[in-house]
Write a protein that holds these residues in place. Structure first.
Motif, short mmCIF file in Angstrom:
data_model
loop_
_atom_site.label_atom_id
_atom_site.label_comp_id
_atom_site.label_asym_id
_atom_site.label_seq_id
_atom_site.Cartn_x
_atom_site.Cartn_y
_atom_site.Cartn_z
N GLU A 123 -2.79 -3.02 -3.55
CA GLU A 123 -3.44 -2.08 -3.83
C GLU A 123 -3.75 -0.88 -4.87
O GLU A 123 -3.06 -0.93 -5.63
CB GLU A 123 -3.03 -0.39 -2.32
CG GLU A 123 -3.82 -0.78 -1.32
CD GLU A 123 -5.47 -1.24 -1.13
OE1 GLU A 123 -6.11 0.00 -2.26
OE2 GLU A 123 -6.41 -1.42 -1.15
N ALA A 150 1.13 -1.08 0.30
CA ALA A 150 -0.11 0.29 -0.17
C ALA A 150 0.68 0.85 0.01
O ALA A 150 0.96 1.89 1.02
CB ALA A 150 -1.14 0.09 1.01
N GLY A 172 -6.86 -4.38 -5.03
CA GLY A 172 -7.54 -4.08 -3.78
C GLY A 172 -8.29 -3.02 -4.71
O GLY A 172 -9.27 -2.13 -3.75
#
Length: 388
Positions: free
Chosen positions: A123, A100, A150
């Protein structure tokens, strides 16, 4: 027996419990974290809420307070801390990594993790450029690893129900999909105070042009082209993914976009957008602003027989040719953050080696739709393959 929503939820809940119990109590997964900011805190919390047997074994972030904060989690008390994510990948005992970081690091970190034999939760937007999407797909499909993109709507129960309604023909032929997302950065987004003595700014920049530290760029990197791609890949990407999924088409033939910086003058990306993308059998429109938050975000499938309105809170179906007081004819509320189920699906696929709910092709396709809309903005309002 004719199933209703309650029996459906009970059945799916029992299936989930059965899949979890299939793993031994001592069969613990070891996770690594790459990028430990606010989004990662949400991902780690979702992972913990699955009840899955795992521990966070290593954490990397270029900002020391962020990686230290992860150590306070019950799943990370024994985690090692690192500035460079390659040190996490060098740990042979780690099974998978959660990534992330800012967008411009996504593909670099994911490709390195795949090469190191790690499964990956990445992500969105998974690729920062169209070219990176090609690189990522090749890296995933030439490996034996699992990569979950994600886009948590793909595991969110009422979104899955909504897609089934569209694909079954229950609302009739769909010719237009309206998407929108309004947020207010003027009142709800307070930049974090950064101690630059504890930040590796050069590492954070990565392949971006060298430049001095800037608090706004560090905190709101999504709105600067070197690090992110604005609302079209941060917000619109979620909704266009649902449209791709439901309609089974994911390559626009034409795109139009108006974008303006009416308030956020420091940003490079527009704070107000209106976009339209044409697909072979339907059109998608998007509108959004970062200066107003009323109505939040959602999407609408406009069918010949009914309109399906869908948000993260739930869905409603409005039938054509019925009295006003009879609508909505179907209403369903969300009962859990879909990120929890999405993380559960990732863990399950790590064990089964089956395709995850959000495979790499889906992640690249929704990111590319946002990039194409941005190309239209940069090219005077219109994009087509011939002009690209």
């Amino acid at each position: 027996m004719r199933p209703n929503r309650r029996t459906f939820l009970l059945a799916t809940g029992m299936s989930a419990l059965a899949s979890r119990s299939a793993f031994g109590a001592n069969d613990r997964l070891r996770l690594g974290i790459i990028g430990a900011g606010s989004r990662m805190r949400s991902l780690a919390g979702a992972a913990e809420r699955t009840g899955f047997n795992f521990e966070i074994a290593a954490v990397s972030d270029v900002y020391e307070p962020h990686r230290e904060q992860v150590k306070t989690r019950p799943s990370a008390t024994n985690a090692t801390l690192h500035n460079d994510f390659h040190e996490v990948l060098d740990n042979k005992s780690i099974d998978a990594v959660l990534i992330a970081t800012p967008d411009h690091w996504h593909v670099r970190a994911a490709v390195a993790a795949l090469a190191a034999g790690k499964d990956v939760y990445l992500e969105k937007p998974v690729n920062h450029t169209l070219e990176e999407g090609v690189t990522l797909k090749k890296a995933v499909r030439s490996s034996k690893q699992i990569l979950q993109c994600g886009m948590q709507q793909r595991s969110w129960e009422h979104f899955r129900d909504a897609v089934n309604l569209v694909q079954s023909g229950a609302i009739g032929r769909v010719t237009q999909i309206r998407t929108y997302w309004w947020q207010n950065y003027n009142t709800t987004w307070i930049p974090e105070n950064i101690d630059t003595s504890k930040l590796d700014w050069k590492m954070w920049l990565g392949g971006a042009p060298d430049q001095p530290f800037d608090t706004e760029k560090y905190n709101r990197w999504r709105w600067y082209w070197s690090f992110g791609s604005g609302a079209m890949t941060d917000l619109f990407a979620h909704w266009i993914d649902v449209a791709h999924w439901a309609m089974k088409e994911n390559e626009p033939t034409t795109a139009f976009m108006l974008g303006d910086k009416f308030v956020q003058q420091k940003w490079e990306c527009p704070d107000t957008q209106q976009a339209a993308l044409r697909y072979p059998s339907f059109d998608v429109v998007y509108e959004g602003s970062l200066n107003s938050s009323i109505d939040d975000g959602g999407l609408e499938f406009r069918g010949f027989d009914a309109t399906l309105k869908l948000t993260r809170s739930g869905m409603n179906v409005y039938r054509e040719r019925v009295r006003k007081e009879q609508n909505p004819v179907l209403k369903a509320d969300s009962f859990q953050d879909g990120t929890v189920d999405h993380m559960q699906n990732f863990f399950d696929c790590m064990r089964s080696r089956k395709e995850p709910n959000a495979p790499v092709e889906a992640g690249v396709a929704c990111a590319n739709a946002g990039h194409i809309a941005n190309l239209a903005y940069k090219q005077g309002g219109m994009w087509s393959p011939k002009r690209s």
